[in-house]
Scaffold this active site. Structure first.
Site: not given
Ligand code: NMX
Ligand code: MLT
Length: 435
Positions: A242, A272, A318, A327, A373
């Site tokens: 964002s 996100h 994350h 947070r 979250d």
């Molecule tokens: N549950 C299951 N698998 C996960 C999770 C999770 N919570 N977090 C990461 N992975 C997987 C990810 O999907 C990826 O799989 P693949 O290789 O098959 O594509 C692998 O682990 C490596 O990912 P990372 O490098 O650890 O994470 P990345 O930096 O790509 O993504 C998020 C970060 C936040 C997108 C990821 O951790 C996620 O999808 N979390 C769940 C959704 C979430 O809580 N998002 C909110 C973030 C905060 N916000 O407010 O924005």
């Molecule tokens: C945010 O607050 O924007 C989330 O934690 C995601 C991020 O920092 O990438």
């Protein structure tokens, strides 16, 4: 001065010199190599943006202008009788780098209340949205439509000088933040059928007014929660979807309403901001499947079934953080103080004890710890705001603070159009053919 604009006008000339000096001294220094995987891998770790309001440390979490969340809780002004920081103070801190006085914060509350009304045609746009249109889509529509009255767009059309860009950007940013509660309140009441929208009270702070517009103004606990919520969701450095979107779109000299409308569309994604909605949906599904007082074994099995189904555990992991998000911790402490015996809070605590080991065992996620979250929906639910489709709108109200603060500085410092270089796979193969 109690006026944020006057204080900014004093700070800008020195900051222009500061940036010049930083560029003269460090401008040609390298951050290290860029590797091809970063192009394919979502640019993780790529140093690419200037963002002044906050910097995120992977281990420690966010600092707003150098201050941790507990420091902000201790230092920022509070409402009379309140113990959580006022987000007005956080905005002042993000914009100026200074902790404001009570008077400065009160002035901001009044200024935002005075700017809070939204144009009638925006009310009509919202009233005509079907209640089945997601609240985030409605939110982004309304914010985009505010561009109708943009001071920046008007000034640009009448040939304003580059040196003056920050003034109308400031006015738009203040209008944007001020109008979000009325937009959010209208969406909430339209979609969830909660009665007529009251008017903003200029003697109340921003969070109190937002709570009132949502129908929770008499609930002190909820008002305090909103103060904390809006403070901690405001900014998370510049690379998150964002914030980066807002900065990118703003770099084309699209006004703050257009820039923030775009940012909201990014916040609406489930990886996100929408994750706060997804967490609650996931918790409710879990409760309906295995009951409200499930054993650790049953909860573990449910978590594994999520992963085996090819889904993510929402609220965990994350892109930058490698420890529990501060947070999350701030919200957990709020819950321990105000709702220690709540069943859903206990489930969130139980999950906190189980998910990290499971994610580590599954072996993919680089960060097995909870993010912001994982906790927010439980607190809102406790006070009766249990419509999870609305949660990301509240995140969106808060994130405007961080994006707006940077937009003002980008225009004050003459930040250029963003335009990084992209490559095709064929080009990469050609470049590295014999290397
Ligand atoms: N549950 C299951 N698998 C996960 C999770 C999770 N919570 N977090 C990461 N992975 C997987 C990810 O999907 C990826 O799989 P693949 O290789 O098959 O594509 C692998 O682990 C490596 O990912 P990372 O490098 O650890 O994470 P990345 O930096 O790509 O993504 C998020 C970060 C936040 C997108 C990821 O951790 C996620 O999808 N979390 C769940 C959704 C979430 O809580 N998002 C909110 C973030 C905060 N916000 O407010 O924005
Ligand atoms: C945010 O607050 O924007 C989330 O934690 C995601 C991020 O920092 O990438």
């Amino acid at each position: 001065s109690v006026s944020l604009k006057e204080r900014l006008a004093e700070l800008i000339p020195a900051e222009i010199e500061n940036v010049k000096a930083a560029r003269a001294e460090h401008g040609k220094k390298a951050f290290g190599p860029v590797v091809v995987d970063q192009l394919y891998g979502g640019m993780r770790g790529l140093p690419a943006l200037i963002w002044d309001g906050s910097v995120l440390d992977a281990e420690e979490g966010i600092r707003f202008r150098g201050k941790t969340i507990p420091e902000c809780q201790a230092l920022l002004p509070k409402a009379p009788g309140g113990s959580e920081p006022l987000p007005e103070g956080l905005f002042w801190l993000l914009v100026t780098g200074e902790v404001p006085t009570q008077e400065q914060v009160t002035e901001l509350s009044k200024d935002w209340a005075a700017r809070s009304a939204i144009p009638e045609f925006v009310e009509e746009i919202l009233d005509r949205c079907p209640p089945t249109l997601h609240p985030m889509s409605q939110f982004s529509l309304a914010v985009t439509a505010l561009n109708h009255d943009s001071a920046f767009a008007k000034a640009y059309q009448s040939g304003v000088s580059k040196r003056e860009y920050w003034g109308p950007t400031f006015e738009d940013s203040m209008d944007l933040i001020a109008k979000l509660p009325n937009i959010a309140g209208r969406i909430y009441r339209n979609v969830f059928g909660q009665g007529k929208l009251p008017v903003v009270d200029p003697s109340k702070d921003y969070s109190h007014n937002l709570a009132t517009l949502l129908g929770f103004g008499d609930n002190n606990g909820f008002v305090e929660l909103l103060r904390l919520y809006l403070t901690i969701h405001s900014d998370h450095e510049g690379g998150n979807v964002s914030a980066h979107t807002g900065k990118l779109v703003g770099s084309a000299l699209s006004d703050p309403f257009l820039a923030y409308g775009a940012a909201l569309n990014g916040l609406a994604g489930p990886l996100h901001g929408l994750a706060n909605q997804e967490v609650l949906i996931w918790l409710r599904k879990m409760q309906s499947k295995i009951g409200e007082d499930a054993s650790d074994e049953a909860v573990k099995e449910y978590i594994w079934s999520t992963l085996k189904g090819g889904q993510v555990v929402p609220g965990y992991g994350h892109a930058v953080l490698r420890k529990t998000d501060p947070r999350y911790t701030a919200q957990r402490e709020f819950a321990l103080k105000h709702l220690p015996d709540d069943k859903l809070f206990k489930l969130v605590g139980q999950i906190y004890n189980l998910v990290p080991d499971i994610l580590l065992e599954a072996g993919k996620a680089k960060n097995p710890w909870p993010n912001v979250d994982a906790h927010s929906g439980v607190l809102l639910t406790y006070y009766g705001l249990d419509q999870m489709q609305f949660y990301t709108v509240l995140f969106g109200v808060s994130r405007a603070f961080g994006v707006a603060a940077q937009l003002i500085w980008d225009r004050a410092l003459g930040a250029p159009l963003e335009r990084p270089k992209s490559y095709s796979t064929a080009a990469i193969q050609k470049i590295f053919k014999d290397k």
